[in-house]
Each structure stands twice: as structure tokens, then as C-alpha cells.
Design an enzyme around this catalytic site. Structure first.
Site, PDB file in Angstrom:
ATOM      1  N   SER A 241       0.837  -1.182   0.000  1.00  0.00           N
ATOM      2  CA  SER A 241       0.000   0.000   0.000  1.00  0.00           C
ATOM      3  C   SER A 241       0.869   1.227   0.000  1.00  0.00           C
ATOM      4  O   SER A 241       1.879   1.262   0.726  1.00  0.00           O
ATOM      5  CB  SER A 241      -0.884   0.021   1.237  1.00  0.00           C
ATOM      6  OG  SER A 241      -2.184   0.266   0.856  1.00  0.00           O
ATOM      7  N   SER A 279      -3.591  -3.812  -2.309  1.00  0.00           N
ATOM      8  CA  SER A 279      -2.758  -2.623  -2.278  1.00  0.00           C
ATOM      9  C   SER A 279      -3.604  -1.381  -2.489  1.00  0.00           C
ATOM     10  O   SER A 279      -4.348  -1.312  -3.463  1.00  0.00           O
ATOM     11  CB  SER A 279      -1.761  -2.715  -3.432  1.00  0.00           C
ATOM     12  OG  SER A 279      -1.539  -1.434  -3.972  1.00  0.00           O
ATOM     13  N   GLU A 281      -2.933   1.659  -3.839  1.00  0.00           N
ATOM     14  CA  GLU A 281      -1.889   2.446  -4.517  1.00  0.00           C
ATOM     15  C   GLU A 281      -2.586   3.566  -5.278  1.00  0.00           C
ATOM     16  O   GLU A 281      -3.159   3.357  -6.335  1.00  0.00           O
ATOM     17  CB  GLU A 281      -1.023   1.553  -5.410  1.00  0.00           C
ATOM     18  CG  GLU A 281      -0.234   0.573  -4.550  1.00  0.00           C
ATOM     19  CD  GLU A 281       0.997  -0.038  -5.226  1.00  0.00           C
ATOM     20  OE1 GLU A 281       1.376   0.425  -6.320  1.00  0.00           O
ATOM     21  OE2 GLU A 281       1.539  -1.003  -4.650  1.00  0.00           O
TER      22      GLU A 281
HETATM   23  C1  OAE Z   1      -4.568  -6.342   6.161  1.00  0.00           C
HETATM   24  C2  OAE Z   1      -4.095  -6.460   4.714  1.00  0.00           C
HETATM   25  C3  OAE Z   1      -4.654  -7.654   3.999  1.00  0.00           C
HETATM   26  S1  OAE Z   1      -4.560  -4.991   3.853  1.00  0.00           S
HETATM   27  C4  OAE Z   1      -2.924  -4.503   3.470  1.00  0.00           C
HETATM   28  C5  OAE Z   1      -2.736  -3.032   3.611  1.00  0.00           C
HETATM   29  N1  OAE Z   1      -3.627  -2.394   2.709  1.00  0.00           N
HETATM   30  C6  OAE Z   1      -3.885  -1.101   2.839  1.00  0.00           C
HETATM   31  O1  OAE Z   1      -3.247  -0.352   3.559  1.00  0.00           O
HETATM   32  C7  OAE Z   1      -5.061  -0.629   2.051  1.00  0.00           C
HETATM   33  N2  OAE Z   1      -5.093   0.811   1.960  1.00  0.00           N
HETATM   34  C8  OAE Z   1      -6.279  -1.156   2.707  1.00  0.00           C
HETATM   35  C9  OAE Z   1      -7.103  -1.988   1.974  1.00  0.00           C
HETATM   36  C10 OAE Z   1      -8.242  -2.475   2.553  1.00  0.00           C
HETATM   37  C11 OAE Z   1      -8.574  -2.143   3.865  1.00  0.00           C
HETATM   38  C12 OAE Z   1      -7.722  -1.314   4.601  1.00  0.00           C
HETATM   39  C13 OAE Z   1      -6.575  -0.804   4.006  1.00  0.00           C
HETATM   40  C14 OAE Z   1      -1.282  -2.717   3.285  1.00  0.00           C
HETATM   41  O2  OAE Z   1      -0.956  -2.613   2.097  1.00  0.00           O
HETATM   42  O3  OAE Z   1      -0.483  -2.628   4.212  1.00  0.00           O
HETATM   43  N3  OAE Z   1      -2.050  -5.172   4.399  1.00  0.00           N
HETATM   44  C15 OAE Z   1      -2.561  -6.504   4.625  1.00  0.00           C
HETATM   45  C16 OAE Z   1      -1.914  -7.009   5.883  1.00  0.00           C
HETATM   46  O4  OAE Z   1      -1.405  -6.161   6.643  1.00  0.00           O
HETATM   47  O5  OAE Z   1      -1.915  -8.245   6.042  1.00  0.00           O
END
Ligand code: OAE
Length: 364
Positions: A241, A279, A281
Site C-alpha cells: 500500500s 494494495s 496504490e
Molecule cells: C490487512 C491487509 C490484507 S490490507 C494490506 C494493507 N492495505 C492497505 O493499507 C489498504 N489501503 C487497505 C485496503 C483495505 C482495507 C484497509 C486498508 C497494506 O498494504 O499494508 N495489508 C494486509 C496485511 O497487513 O496483512
């Protein structure tokens, strides 16, 4: 603090004097960093490793809105104000970067901050502030919702020009990228066009990428440095992300700014990310050179400059190069951090990075 170029990492293009988004005249950046507690995660108590970063496109002059355009590399994320930007091609007020669970609080507090600084006739400009996020779920007690209005006010009130703090600060405090400590990064490029010269600046919040994908200066650094992984494997798993803010003083239209924002993806690609399935992005580009007074009925911002292809290519190239370098700057600036449940995420080891680049003849 040492930055990527200081380590001898090669980058193309001419940075501005600060090699930061603040090289775009008038842009201010503020951070509010929340670091509290250690040990076991107790929801609502901590440990807290989060924060807020504010980017003020026209400093404290909130009377005008800036032309803007967005690009979605992968849409699993949030950037409030997007529909308004897509529809009208501009926005008023700051751009805020924070952790996912703080979007609501930051939105609320930013709208209040604008209400307190705009004449009532202009309050409308603060109705839908731009707030974007990445998830600091491993190092930070995200479910504790620790960011409060006063933290948002601090980031906004402390915003300044000059050098921009990078790494474990503001919205980047608890972020992890390529299984190294991630966070805030910034860079800029100067673009000579005819007898003028413009600046493209980037500020990003890096929380993305898998270690094996990390490329720096085209070198597969992630595969060469396979150790120093987070002390909890899950923290290195589905990481992907990244939110990118691009600023330019070139008076571009919303359509041209959308095209510029899309080039951030090419810079992200140079860092090795493939845009993972979850992601967020997202990229946003704005122009301080193409503005409209709040309340003016002007519905579309035309550019006073007729841009020919080569000129646009210069700006696009600058966006790619500055995004690539801001990413590496975020990794170089970030420092080893221990957070929730004793998770430790290591900083990118600079000396080892230099020796890897040297082995690939990519150390200048
Ligand atoms: C929880 C995960 C599967 S979502 C991902 C996280 N995605 C985001 O930050 C997105 N904006 C997002 C998408 C959907 C809901 C909230 C945030 C990241 O890239 O760090 N990390 C994973 C994880 O930590 O396992």
C-alpha cells in the site's frame, strides 16, 4: 540526515535545492508523530506507532483551490475528495496522509481546522478535505484509534517549508515497506521548458511491497538482503500500500494532472512493487500554478500555457524519477522500530545496500 543520493545511489534528473516536495514554491509539510508504549498490544492502550502528515498546496493561503487530477494504480484504499476532484478538476485545503483507521478523525478535524481559518463564505471549501491512508496494522494499535483532533491540528499548524522529515514520521510512523521499516519519503525534479523551468515534487507514504521484489537503482536488493526480516512473518506478508502526492508549479489542467499522477505508477514500478491485491496504490497530482478562488463560479480551470508534447514528457519524466527517489529516500530515512506485541521491523542496512550496489556497479 543521510539521504539516498548521499549514499551514492544513482538517480537521473536534476532535483530542486531541497530535493523535496517543498521545492514547489508555497507547498508546506507538517507532521504529527505518535509513539507511545511498548510490549503487548492492548487495544485502546497501545503501543501507539502512528500519526498524520499534512501537505498544504498553497501554504496558509487557503483562499484558492488548486487544479488536481488522480490516478488509481490499485483501488483498495481511500482518498476522500476523489469524486469532487474527478468531477471538477480541483480541490481546496490540505492533503492529509494517515493510517487507515484514522481517516475519519483526520477528515473531521481537518474540516474543523478549515472552518476556523476560513471566512464563513468560504467554509464550503473545507467540506470535503482530502485524506488518504495506508494501514499501520502491525506496529501500531490501529483499533485503538489513537489519532485525535489535536494531533491533526498540530500537523496542520506546524506545516513548514524547507527540509521535510522522512521515514518514521507523521502518517509514515508505523509503516512497513518491502519488509523493511517504511514511511514518508520525498523528492523533486527541475524541468527546464523553453526559457522557463518548472518543478515537480513528490511526497509519499510507503507501506507496500514484498522483500523479494525490492529494486533500487535497478538492482534486486530485496533478493540480495534476505535477512533482517520483521520478527513476525505476518508483518512481511501481504504488504502493498502506497499513497503518492505530486505537486507542480507548472499550470497544468486537471486532465494533464491526471496524466502526471499516472506516471507515479511508473516510478513505483522502478522500486519493484507489483501492486498487490490489497494494495491501496493511489496518486494525486495538483498544480499551484493553476488555481481558482473559492466560490468563484469558474467550473473548469484552463491552463494559460499551451503544452507541447515534449514539454509534457519532461514533466512526466520528472514525476517518474521523483517518485522513484522518494521511495528510496523513505527506506533510507526509516529507522528500526519495535511496536505492538514486540514486533521489530528493521531499517534498510545502508552499508550492506552500498556493497550490493557496488557489486552490481551501481554505486556512484
Ligand atoms: C490487512 C491487509 C490484507 S490490507 C494490506 C494493507 N492495505 C492497505 O493499507 C489498504 N489501503 C487497505 C485496503 C483495505 C482495507 C484497509 C486498508 C497494506 O498494504 O499494508 N495489508 C494486509 C496485511 O497487513 O496483512
Amino acid at each position: 540526515a543521510l539521504r539516498a543520493r548521499d549514499l551514492g545511489i544513482p538517480f537521473d534528473g536534476e532535483p530542486g535545492p531541497l530535493n523535496a516536495i517543498t521545492d514547489v514554491t508555497g507547498v508546506l509539510v507538517g507532521h504529527s508523530t505518535l509513539i507511545k508504549g511498548t510490549g503487548k498490544r492492548v487495544v485502546g492502550e497501545g503501543p501507539v506507532r502512528t500519526g498524520v502528515t499534512a501537505v498544504l498546496p498553497r501554504g496558509r493561503d487557503l483562499s484558492r483551490m488548486v487544479a488536481a487530477g488522480r490516478a488509481v494504480i490499485n483501488g483498495t484504499g481511500e482518498m476522500t475528495g476523489s469524486w469532487l476532484i474527478d468531477e471538477t478538476g480541483y480541490f481546496g485545503g490540505p492533503v492529509m496522509l494517515t493510517g487507515t483507521t484514522s481517516v475519519g478523525m483526520v477528515h473531521h478535524a481537518t474540516a474543523r481546522w478549515l472552518r476556523d481559518r476560513l471566512p464563513p463564505s468560504q467554509w464550503i471549501a473545507g467540506l470535503i478535505p482530502v485524506v488518504t491512508e495506508t494501514l499501520d496494522s502491525h506496529l501500531n494499535d490501529v483499533w485503538g484509534f489513537h489519532v485525535q483532533a489535536e494531533h491533526v491540528f498540530h500537523a496542520l499548524d506546524s506545516a513548514q517549508g524547507g527540509t521535510v522529515a522522512e521515514g518514521n514520521v507523521g502518517g509514515g510512523t508505523g509503516m512497513i515497506a518491502f519488509a523493511f521499516k517504511g514511511g514518508i519519503g520525498t523528492a523533486s525534479r527541475r524541468v527546464p521548458i523553453g526559457e522557463s523551468s518548472y518543478t515537480v515534487g513528490v511526497l509519499l507514504q510507503a507501506n507496500h511491497g514484498k522483500r523479494e521484489d525490492l529494486l533500487i537503482a535497478g538492482v534486486p536488493v530485496g533478493r540480495e538482503i534476505g535477512d533482517l526480516m520483521p520478527t513476525r512473518a505476518q508483518a512481511a506478508a501481504d504488504k502493498n500500500s502506497l499513497v503518492i502526492i505530486l505537486a507542480t508549479d507548472a499550470p497544468l489542467t486537471a486532465t494533464q494532472l491526471r496524466r502526471l499522477a499516472r506516471r507515479a505508477a511508473l516510478g513505483v514500478g522502478r522500486g519493484g512493487s507489483i501492486g498487490g491485491y490489497m494494495s491501496g496504490e493511489l496518486a494525486l497530482a495538483f498544480s499551484t500554478g493553476n488555481t481558482v478562488a473559492i466560490g468563484q463560479q469558474q467550473q473548469t480551470l484552463t491552463s494559460p500555457t499551451a503544452w507541447h508534447g515534449e514539454a509534457l514528457n519532461g514533466l512526466f519524466k520528472a514525476a517518474v524519477q521523483a517518485t522513484e527517489e522518494a521511495l528510496v529516500n523513505s527506506l533510507v530515512a526509516a529507522e528500526t522500530m519495535t511496536g505492538a506485541d514486540g514486533l521489530t521491523v528493521f531499517e534498510l542496512p545502508e552499508a550492506r545496500l552500498q556493497s550490493v550496489l557496488k557489486r552490481y556497479n551501481r554505486l556512484s
